[in-house]
Design an enzyme around this catalytic site. Structure first.
Site, PDB file in Angstrom:
ATOM      1  N   GLU A 247       0.564   3.269 -12.740  1.00 17.52           N
ATOM      2  CA  GLU A 247      -0.828   3.258 -12.263  1.00 17.52           C
ATOM      3  C   GLU A 247      -1.723   4.002 -13.257  1.00 17.52           C
ATOM      4  OE1 GLU A 247      -0.978   4.808  -8.305  1.00 17.52           O
ATOM      5  OE2 GLU A 247       0.260   3.217  -7.511  1.00 17.52           O
TER       6      GLU A 247
ATOM      7  N   THR B 143       0.845  -1.203   0.000  1.00 15.13           N
ATOM      8  CA  THR B 143       0.000   0.000   0.000  1.00 15.13           C
ATOM      9  C   THR B 143       0.881   1.254   0.000  1.00 15.13           C
ATOM     10  OG1 THR B 143      -0.123   0.003   2.425  1.00 15.13           O
ATOM     11  CG2 THR B 143      -1.892  -1.133   1.219  1.00 15.13           C
TER      12      THR B 143
ATOM     13  N   HIS C 111      -5.530   2.527  -5.374  1.00 19.51           N
ATOM     14  CA  HIS C 111      -4.734   3.504  -4.622  1.00 19.51           C
ATOM     15  C   HIS C 111      -5.355   4.906  -4.679  1.00 19.51           C
ATOM     16  CE1 HIS C 111      -1.110   4.381  -2.399  1.00 19.51           C
ATOM     17  NE2 HIS C 111      -0.829   5.397  -3.178  1.00 19.51           N
TER      18      HIS C 111
ATOM     19  N   ARG D 216       4.345   2.369  -2.219  1.00 20.66           N
ATOM     20  CA  ARG D 216       4.644   2.842  -3.569  1.00 20.66           C
ATOM     21  C   ARG D 216       4.988   1.641  -4.433  1.00 20.66           C
ATOM     22  NH1 ARG D 216       2.114   6.449  -2.200  1.00 20.66           N
ATOM     23  NH2 ARG D 216       2.779   8.571  -1.730  1.00 20.66           N
TER      24      ARG D 216
END
Length: 192
Positions: free
Chosen positions: A140, A109, A159, A111
């Site tokens: 991402e 959770t 995220h 990087r």
């Protein structure tokens, strides 16, 4: 017939070990705050071999500190909570994943680039560990042709916790408080 759509094994977490990479910081400590009341044991990786003086879990009976290699080898779940920098970039790759139990789960959770994604994908294809939960990825969202989308033992989340208005307001407030504290000669939230 199964009454649920979740076709993966479900595990009880009581008495399981949660390994924390970056576990002595604010976020890692908050993760331990959740895990301990659920009956988990917490193992924090540390190069120093101990928690910072005065850490709230310094003498907790279900919290231990160990080198990364030992923590990886005994943990049922490993949660990455450290910042991304030159030292942590790709610090979790095949070598580290192969130290983990075959039944273990890796959770990121923090990087995405802390994990060497190409090596993780190969390990997941080979079934080296049971699963990975990735709230962050190197790119991402992952590219359309990324194997992360189709691996049955990888769970992706977007995220986006920071996108809520309350979270962003808290970030702005913390930034203002940090600047004020610095100007008053009492820096807070310092990362060494």
């Amino acid at each position: 017939k199964n009454f649920h759509v979740f076709q993966h094994p479900i595990y009880e977490i009581t008495d399981k070990t949660l390994g924390l990479i970056g576990g002595s910081g604010i976020i890692g400590t908050a993760v331990a705050d959740v895990a301990l009341p659920l009956g988990m044991k917490v193992m924090i990786s540390s190069r120093r071999g101990k928690l910072p003086p005065g850490h709230k879990y310094e003498n907790h009976p279900r919290v231990t500190v160990a080198p990364l290699e030992e923590m990886l080898s005994v943990s049922d779940f490993v949660s990455i909570n450290c910042p991304l920098n030159d030292e942590t970039r790709h610090s979790i790759g095949r070598k580290e994943i192969e130290l983990m139990k075959p039944s273990a789960f890796l959770i990121n959770t923090a990087r995405g680039a802390i994990i060497n994604e190409a090596e993780l994908i190969e390990c997941m294809k080979e079934g080296i560990i049971s699963g990975a939960g990735l709230d962050t990825q190197e790119c991402e969202p992952p590219k359309d042709d990324s194997d992360l989308w189709t691996l049955p033992n990888v769970f992706l989340t977007p995220h986006i916790g920071w996108r809520r208005i309350e979270t962003r307001q808290r970030l702005v407030d913390m930034t203002a408080e940090n600047i004020s504290a610095y100007l008053e000669g009492e820096p807070s939230n310092v990362v060494n």
